[in-house]
Every structure is written in C-alpha cells, then in structure tokens.
Design a protein around this motif. Sequence first.
Motif, PDB file in Angstrom:
ATOM      1  N   GLU A   1       0.804  -1.249   0.130  1.00 18.59           N
ATOM      2  CA  GLU A   1      -0.021   0.108  -0.294  1.00 18.59           C
ATOM      3  C   GLU A   1       0.899   1.250   0.056  1.00 18.59           C
ATOM      4  O   GLU A   1       1.793   1.448   0.540  1.00 18.59           O
ATOM      5  N   GLY A   2       0.509   2.270  -0.789  1.00 18.58           N
ATOM      6  CA  GLY A   2       1.214   3.430  -0.846  1.00 18.58           C
ATOM      7  C   GLY A   2       2.425   3.577  -1.698  1.00 18.58           C
ATOM      8  O   GLY A   2       3.118   4.680  -1.827  1.00 18.58           O
ATOM      9  N   LYS A   3       2.805   2.293  -2.370  1.00 17.63           N
ATOM     10  CA  LYS A   3       3.983   2.406  -2.968  1.00 17.63           C
ATOM     11  C   LYS A   3       3.886   2.250  -4.598  1.00 17.63           C
ATOM     12  O   LYS A   3       2.864   1.545  -5.054  1.00 17.63           O
ATOM     13  N   ASP A   4       4.426   2.936  -5.543  1.00  9.89           N
ATOM     14  CA  ASP A   4       4.253   2.725  -6.793  1.00  9.89           C
ATOM     15  C   ASP A   4       4.788   1.759  -7.294  1.00  9.89           C
ATOM     16  O   ASP A   4       5.735   0.894  -6.652  1.00  9.89           O
ATOM     17  N   ASN A   5       4.657   1.032  -8.521  1.00  4.04           N
ATOM     18  CA  ASN A   5       4.969  -0.211  -9.000  1.00  4.04           C
ATOM     19  C   ASN A   5       6.595  -0.367  -9.091  1.00  4.04           C
ATOM     20  O   ASN A   5       6.879  -1.465  -8.562  1.00  4.04           O
ATOM     21  N   ILE A   6       7.161   0.635  -9.655  1.00  6.10           N
ATOM     22  CA  ILE A   6       8.700   0.590  -9.600  1.00  6.10           C
ATOM     23  C   ILE A   6       9.111   0.216  -8.174  1.00  6.10           C
ATOM     24  O   ILE A   6      10.209  -0.826  -8.094  1.00  6.10           O
ATOM     25  N   THR A   7       9.001   1.054  -7.279  1.00  8.39           N
ATOM     26  CA  THR A   7       9.381   0.781  -6.024  1.00  8.39           C
ATOM     27  C   THR A   7       8.858  -0.383  -5.453  1.00  8.39           C
ATOM     28  O   THR A   7       9.622  -1.345  -4.763  1.00  8.39           O
ATOM     29  N   ASN A   8       7.591  -0.874  -5.707  1.00  9.32           N
ATOM     30  CA  ASN A   8       7.200  -2.300  -5.174  1.00  9.32           C
ATOM     31  C   ASN A   8       7.956  -3.430  -5.749  1.00  9.32           C
ATOM     32  O   ASN A   8       8.308  -4.348  -5.097  1.00  9.32           O
ATOM     33  N   TYR A   9       8.176  -3.538  -7.175  1.00  8.72           N
ATOM     34  CA  TYR A   9       9.034  -4.280  -7.615  1.00  8.72           C
ATOM     35  C   TYR A   9      10.496  -4.588  -7.143  1.00  8.72           C
ATOM     36  O   TYR A   9      11.093  -5.531  -7.018  1.00  8.72           O
ATOM     37  N   LYS A  10      10.951  -3.301  -7.216  1.00  2.00           N
ATOM     38  CA  LYS A  10      12.467  -3.394  -6.423  1.00  2.00           C
ATOM     39  C   LYS A  10      12.329  -3.965  -5.060  1.00  2.00           C
ATOM     40  O   LYS A  10      13.153  -4.850  -4.633  1.00  2.00           O
ATOM     41  N   ASN A  11      11.679  -3.783  -4.217  1.00  2.00           N
ATOM     42  CA  ASN A  11      11.293  -4.332  -2.990  1.00  2.00           C
ATOM     43  C   ASN A  11      11.131  -5.844  -2.850  1.00  2.00           C
ATOM     44  O   ASN A  11      11.669  -6.601  -2.162  1.00  2.00           O
ATOM     45  N   ASN A  12      10.225  -6.403  -3.867  1.00  2.85           N
ATOM     46  CA  ASN A  12      10.008  -7.393  -4.008  1.00  2.85           C
ATOM     47  C   ASN A  12      11.155  -8.503  -4.562  1.00  2.85           C
ATOM     48  O   ASN A  12      11.310  -9.555  -4.082  1.00  2.85           O
ATOM     49  N   ILE A  13      11.975  -7.777  -5.431  1.00  3.86           N
ATOM     50  CA  ILE A  13      13.135  -8.398  -5.898  1.00  3.86           C
ATOM     51  C   ILE A  13      14.171  -8.565  -4.715  1.00  3.86           C
ATOM     52  O   ILE A  13      14.728  -9.687  -4.582  1.00  3.86           O
ATOM     53  N   ASP A  14      14.288  -7.561  -3.813  1.00  2.67           N
ATOM     54  CA  ASP A  14      15.084  -7.721  -2.841  1.00  2.67           C
ATOM     55  C   ASP A  14      14.786  -8.796  -1.767  1.00  2.67           C
ATOM     56  O   ASP A  14      15.638  -9.560  -1.244  1.00  2.67           O
ATOM     57  N   VAL A  15      13.540  -9.181  -1.520  1.00  2.00           N
ATOM     58  CA  VAL A  15      12.834 -10.266  -0.701  1.00  2.00           C
ATOM     59  C   VAL A  15      13.341 -11.383  -1.449  1.00  2.00           C
ATOM     60  O   VAL A  15      13.690 -12.295  -0.588  1.00  2.00           O
ATOM     61  N   PHE A  16      12.862 -11.603  -2.835  1.00  2.00           N
ATOM     62  CA  PHE A  16      13.215 -12.799  -3.572  1.00  2.00           C
ATOM     63  C   PHE A  16      14.977 -13.092  -3.560  1.00  2.00           C
ATOM     64  O   PHE A  16      15.198 -14.249  -3.193  1.00  2.00           O
ATOM     65  N   CYS A  17      15.603 -12.151  -3.765  1.00  2.00           N
ATOM     66  CA  CYS A  17      17.108 -12.482  -3.592  1.00  2.00           C
ATOM     67  C   CYS A  17      17.822 -12.839  -2.425  1.00  2.00           C
ATOM     68  O   CYS A  17      18.629 -13.629  -2.192  1.00  2.00           O
ATOM     69  N   ASN A  18      16.951 -12.355  -1.329  1.00  2.00           N
ATOM     70  CA  ASN A  18      17.278 -12.630   0.230  1.00  2.00           C
ATOM     71  C   ASN A  18      16.943 -14.161   0.425  1.00  2.00           C
ATOM     72  O   ASN A  18      17.717 -15.130   0.866  1.00  2.00           O
ATOM     73  N   ALA A  19      15.673 -14.675  -0.430  1.00  5.92           N
ATOM     74  CA  ALA A  19      15.382 -16.003   0.071  1.00  5.92           C
ATOM     75  C   ALA A  19      16.204 -17.028  -0.823  1.00  5.92           C
ATOM     76  O   ALA A  19      16.311 -18.026  -0.332  1.00  5.92           O
ATOM     77  N   ILE A  20      16.889 -16.690  -1.755  1.00  3.27           N
ATOM     78  CA  ILE A  20      17.810 -17.511  -2.573  1.00  3.27           C
ATOM     79  C   ILE A  20      19.237 -17.500  -2.509  1.00  3.27           C
ATOM     80  O   ILE A  20      20.160 -17.819  -3.246  1.00  3.27           O
ATOM     81  N   LYS A  21      19.583 -16.832  -1.450  1.00  2.00           N
ATOM     82  CA  LYS A  21      21.067 -16.309  -1.355  1.00  2.00           C
ATOM     83  C   LYS A  21      22.010 -17.547  -1.174  1.00  2.00           C
ATOM     84  O   LYS A  21      22.945 -17.638  -1.481  1.00  2.00           O
ATOM     85  N   THR A  22      21.201 -18.733  -0.673  1.00  2.00           N
ATOM     86  CA  THR A  22      22.321 -19.999  -0.165  1.00  2.00           C
ATOM     87  C   THR A  22      22.416 -20.890  -1.581  1.00  2.00           C
ATOM     88  O   THR A  22      22.970 -21.860  -1.637  1.00  2.00           O
ATOM     89  N   ILE A  23      21.631 -20.698  -2.604  1.00  2.00           N
ATOM     90  CA  ILE A  23      21.537 -21.426  -3.609  1.00  2.00           C
ATOM     91  C   ILE A  23      22.888 -21.172  -4.507  1.00  2.00           C
ATOM     92  O   ILE A  23      23.533 -20.372  -4.381  1.00  2.00           O
TER      93      ILE A  23
END
Length: 442
Positions: free
Chosen positions: A227-249
Amino acid sequence: MLSKLVALLMLLPSILLAQHSIKGVFSPAKDYEVVLLYKVTPTVSDYITNANVQKDGSFQFKLDASAPAGIYRVVYAVPQEDFNFDVIYNGKEDVTLTFNSETGISFKSSIENKLLASYTSSMSAITQSISNYFREDRKDTLALKAIFKTQRETQIRYEKQAVNTIALHFIKANKPYIPKKYEDVKTYVKNLKTHYFDNIDFNSKTLQSSSFLQERMLNYVFGISAEGKDNITNYKNNIDVFCNAIKTIPTSIKRILLVDLWQEMVDLRLEPVANHISKNYLLDIANQLKDKELVDALTRYNNLSIGHKAPDFSIVIEKDNKKETKKLSELKSAEKYIIVFWSSTCSHCLEEIPQLQKFIKSRAKDKLKVIAIGLEDDNKAWKEKIKSYPEFIHVLGLGKWDNKIGNDYGVTTTPTYFVLDKNKHILKKPEDIEVLKAVLGK
C-alpha cells in the motif's frame, strides 16, 4: 553361442516391458506439427527426441529402460522458452495427457502427474473460497476458520499420498501460509507476503529442474503489492526479498533465475527495475562466473537507459564540398537529435524513413536533426538511397549486424530509434515512427 542367443531372446520381453512412453493429444490438431522432448536438469535441458503430431493431434515419445526419472519438458512451438510444459516421469509408468493452449494440460494416466494436478486444483478451490470470503466482507469467523482447517487437512492428506514420489517436492513447496486462528484480511495478506517462500527448498534439484522457481519468482515480484508504493518501488522491494530468499543456492542457479527476471523487466521497458537487478545482484553474479557476454549485455543496457549519455561515434559531415569529421558529442546544430538505425534492404525502413523525413521537414531546422546510420553489407544501394534524404546526417555502418556503432547501441532490428537532447543524453527510445512522432509532437 546358441545359449547366449536364447538367453538374449528370453530377456527381450522384459526389456520391452520396461519401456515407457509420454504420449498425448494436442487440440486443435491443426495448430501443431512437431513436438520435442527434453530432460531438464538444474542448469541445462538435454534434448531427448522429437515426434510428429498426427492429423488427429496425437503424438508419442518412446522412452527406453535407461531413461532417468525426473522432470521432462515438452516443447510444441517456438520460441521454446514460451511454448512448453513440464511433466513428471518416474520411470515406472506411462504418461498420457491432452493439451490445449487455452485450457492447458490434463493428465489421463500417470499417478504422479494426476496427483499433483489434483492437489493444485483442490488448493486453488480453497484459495478461491478464502478470496470470496474477504471480498464479500463476511463476518462469520467460524466459517473462515473452517476454510483454513480444510486447507490444512488437504495439505497434510496430499503430502501423505505423495510420499516417495517426485510430486512430493512440488506439493511441499506449494504449501501456503495457513493461519491457526481467525485473521482479518489485512493481517492475512501481510502474513501471506511474509511467509511466501517459507516452504520452498530452493536447493531442491527437482524444483530447480522445473519451471516452478521461475513461476514463484514472477508471481511474487508482480503479484505482491504494498500500500502506498508505486509499481517501480514495489517491484524493487519484492526483488530484494526474493534475492534474500535464494542467497544460499548455487550461483549458477541464481544466474538462470535472475537473467529471466531481468529479461522480463527489459521486455516490459522497466529500465529502473532491470538496472536494479543488474546493479545489486546480477552483475556481481556474472563477474563471479566470468560470464563476459552477460557482463557486456548488462553494461550495455544500463549505458543505453533513459538519462544516460549516448555512446559516441564519428560522423563525416560534408559542407561546401569539404568533409569534416566530428564526434556525435561535438554536434551543436539542434535542440534534439534523432538517431535512426536503418538499412537500404529493410522493407519497414523504406516505409518509415520517408515518414521521418516528412515529419522533420515540418519542424524548424535548429529544433531537430536526424542522424541516419545505415547498417549495410555494402554501400551500393545505400549510396543511392541516401540521395533522397539530404536533410539527414548519414553514417555508413558496414558489417550490418556486426557493426560497432550498432553493437554499442544494442541494435537487433531496423529501424531502431533514439531521441537525444542537445547534450546527447537519451530522452526516449520510441518503438516505431508513430511513437516517435507522438513523443516529439509534445
């Protein structure tokens, strides 16, 4: 010798019985001609065989007894990365299916594939019930808790049924966040996002060998909003979460996933997001793997992004029967510049270049200047064609698709346009002449 022959003949029936197949029917049959089969591993897809699609839409792949169990990919059109589907082959049973591009795949035989399909259907129905509950703004908390209970029991039941199967990897990884008590919609959505990757074993070779991880990655990046975030910012934040999830592969698997995601953003023309992936994750991975081709591609894309200074090149300008060589960066004759890559043998170019000429003639000379770079195999046809466009600054790009200027600008098709400001910063990259006119018309 005779005894050996007899023994071999006695073995033949058991060898034949050990063979299995992946077969099915495509519809409508006229849309399909050939299908290919690949055995998928975490990093490569090994070609196995191909089969013709018959007039009734049927096809069949025969697998010998040595075919390993795992994930197999059926490709039915090009580009292959877009037109395919995965099947589980456990080495113990035939796989029979039907496929329609609109309705998808349906398994007629194969315990594992049918089990996974049944699980997916059941859990989707439960998810729909949860969505309906919140959308209808219902207040019956017991009803929602009952749905969560059904979801939990369904997950447990299918996990038990899938013990010792390849399908179990997907069923466990698909396990959603399931509340133990009533949650309002805001809390539930927040927890769904927080626990999205909890049950995914990113190091599972089975998951790595399928399209599962890519699908989950894309679903999270594009499907989870804040909520309250534009698509660009939202995509970047989601990418950061995903990259943290795959850091051990393994780094090689990270590369595959993030190149897919980067390319998705490139195709959607989301430059800030594509460059976020590159700068923060993918460029480092490419350097670790000593993947010069990927490093060059990422660097080139970043350098050609909106706001960056256009790559410089030499231009020979003829004035008063004298030739003078200048750099693009040294030109000072206009407020804006259009760089167009074209070719005298390109039919689209021969349609659009006259339109471009007509358009700039309607503008003041000091407002707009066209630099036309002809990507050519030789200069014969080009020399004749450019006589029709004396308003343009012409540059001959010999070597066509292997020309340095074209390569520096990442040109893969003609015509390709770039709009620059007077300081040669990239303002726009219009897709065609109509978009170009619309951009400059403003």
